[in-house]
Write a protein that holds these residues in place. Structure first.
Motif, PDB file in Angstrom:
ATOM      1  N   GLY A  66      15.827 -37.774  39.033  1.00  0.00           N
ATOM      2  CA  GLY A  66      16.148 -38.464  40.269  1.00  0.00           C
ATOM      3  C   GLY A  66      15.942 -37.525  41.444  1.00  0.00           C
ATOM      4  O   GLY A  66      15.791 -36.316  41.271  1.00  0.00           O
ATOM      5  N   TRP A  67      15.918 -38.090  42.623  1.00  0.00           N
ATOM      6  CA  TRP A  67      15.738 -37.318  43.845  1.00  0.00           C
ATOM      7  C   TRP A  67      16.959 -37.483  44.733  1.00  0.00           C
ATOM      8  O   TRP A  67      17.547 -38.567  44.791  1.00  0.00           O
TER       9      TRP A  67
ATOM     10  N   ARG B 190       3.514 -44.049  41.366  1.00  0.00           N
ATOM     11  CA  ARG B 190       4.071 -43.001  40.508  1.00  0.00           C
ATOM     12  C   ARG B 190       3.104 -41.816  40.408  1.00  0.00           C
ATOM     13  O   ARG B 190       3.511 -40.666  40.537  1.00  0.00           O
TER      14      ARG B 190
ATOM     15  N   ALA C  38      15.807 -38.239  32.016  1.00  0.00           N
ATOM     16  CA  ALA C  38      16.088 -38.913  33.287  1.00  0.00           C
ATOM     17  C   ALA C  38      15.963 -37.934  34.450  1.00  0.00           C
ATOM     18  O   ALA C  38      16.435 -36.804  34.375  1.00  0.00           O
TER      19      ALA C  38
ATOM     20  N   GLN D 108      16.721 -32.871  37.277  1.00  0.00           N
ATOM     21  CA  GLN D 108      16.825 -33.298  35.880  1.00  0.00           C
ATOM     22  C   GLN D 108      18.245 -33.841  35.688  1.00  0.00           C
ATOM     23  O   GLN D 108      19.212 -33.112  35.796  1.00  0.00           O
ATOM     24  N   LEU D 109      18.374 -35.137  35.430  1.00  0.00           N
ATOM     25  CA  LEU D 109      19.680 -35.779  35.287  1.00  0.00           C
ATOM     26  C   LEU D 109      20.132 -35.840  33.842  1.00  0.00           C
ATOM     27  O   LEU D 109      21.321 -35.971  33.567  1.00  0.00           O
TER      28      LEU D 109
ATOM     29  N   PRO E 102      12.053 -33.411  41.716  1.00  0.00           N
ATOM     30  CA  PRO E 102      13.192 -34.192  41.223  1.00  0.00           C
ATOM     31  C   PRO E 102      14.222 -33.307  40.531  1.00  0.00           C
ATOM     32  O   PRO E 102      13.937 -32.177  40.140  1.00  0.00           O
TER      33      PRO E 102
ATOM     34  N   TRP F  15      18.534 -40.983  43.982  1.00  0.00           N
ATOM     35  CA  TRP F  15      17.640 -42.127  43.829  1.00  0.00           C
ATOM     36  C   TRP F  15      16.749 -41.909  42.620  1.00  0.00           C
ATOM     37  O   TRP F  15      16.163 -40.847  42.446  1.00  0.00           O
ATOM     38  N   ARG F  16      16.613 -42.947  41.817  1.00  0.00           N
ATOM     39  CA  ARG F  16      15.726 -42.902  40.659  1.00  0.00           C
ATOM     40  C   ARG F  16      14.302 -43.218  41.107  1.00  0.00           C
ATOM     41  O   ARG F  16      14.046 -43.610  42.246  1.00  0.00           O
ATOM     42  N   LEU F  17      13.355 -43.059  40.196  1.00  0.00           N
ATOM     43  CA  LEU F  17      11.932 -43.169  40.502  1.00  0.00           C
ATOM     44  C   LEU F  17      11.561 -44.481  41.197  1.00  0.00           C
ATOM     45  O   LEU F  17      10.863 -44.477  42.213  1.00  0.00           O
ATOM     46  N   ARG F  18      11.999 -45.594  40.675  1.00  0.00           N
ATOM     47  CA  ARG F  18      11.625 -46.901  41.272  1.00  0.00           C
ATOM     48  C   ARG F  18      12.069 -47.001  42.727  1.00  0.00           C
ATOM     49  O   ARG F  18      11.348 -47.523  43.574  1.00  0.00           O
ATOM     50  N   ARG F  19      13.274 -46.508  43.017  1.00  0.00           N
ATOM     51  CA  ARG F  19      13.784 -46.560  44.390  1.00  0.00           C
ATOM     52  C   ARG F  19      12.950 -45.665  45.297  1.00  0.00           C
ATOM     53  O   ARG F  19      12.597 -46.055  46.415  1.00  0.00           O
TER      54      ARG F  19
END
Length: 63
Positions: A43-44, A19, A41, A36-37, A34, A6-10
């Protein structure tokens, strides 16, 4: 089986927090770090966010 990322907004939408709150909790070790993608970028893992939510609900229920 791979875990959904899941990205930050989700993550913010699911946990209902901002945030800045999220990054403060990550820095304090109270929220999963998180992944590191890419260079810019992150994500979690869905499972880590859901586990955190489950623990939070249990703590609130014990008050």
């Amino acid at each position: 089986m791979t875990d959904e990322i899941w990205r930050l907004r989700r993550v913010m939408a699911v946990i209902g927090m901002s945030r800045s709150w999220l990054y403060e909790e990550v820095a304090a070790g109270r929220f999963p770090a998180p992944l590191q993608l890419g260079q810019r970028a992150i994500g979690w893992r869905r499972s880590e966010v859901k586990n955190w939510l489950g623990g939070r609900v249990r703590k609130e229920g014990n008050r």
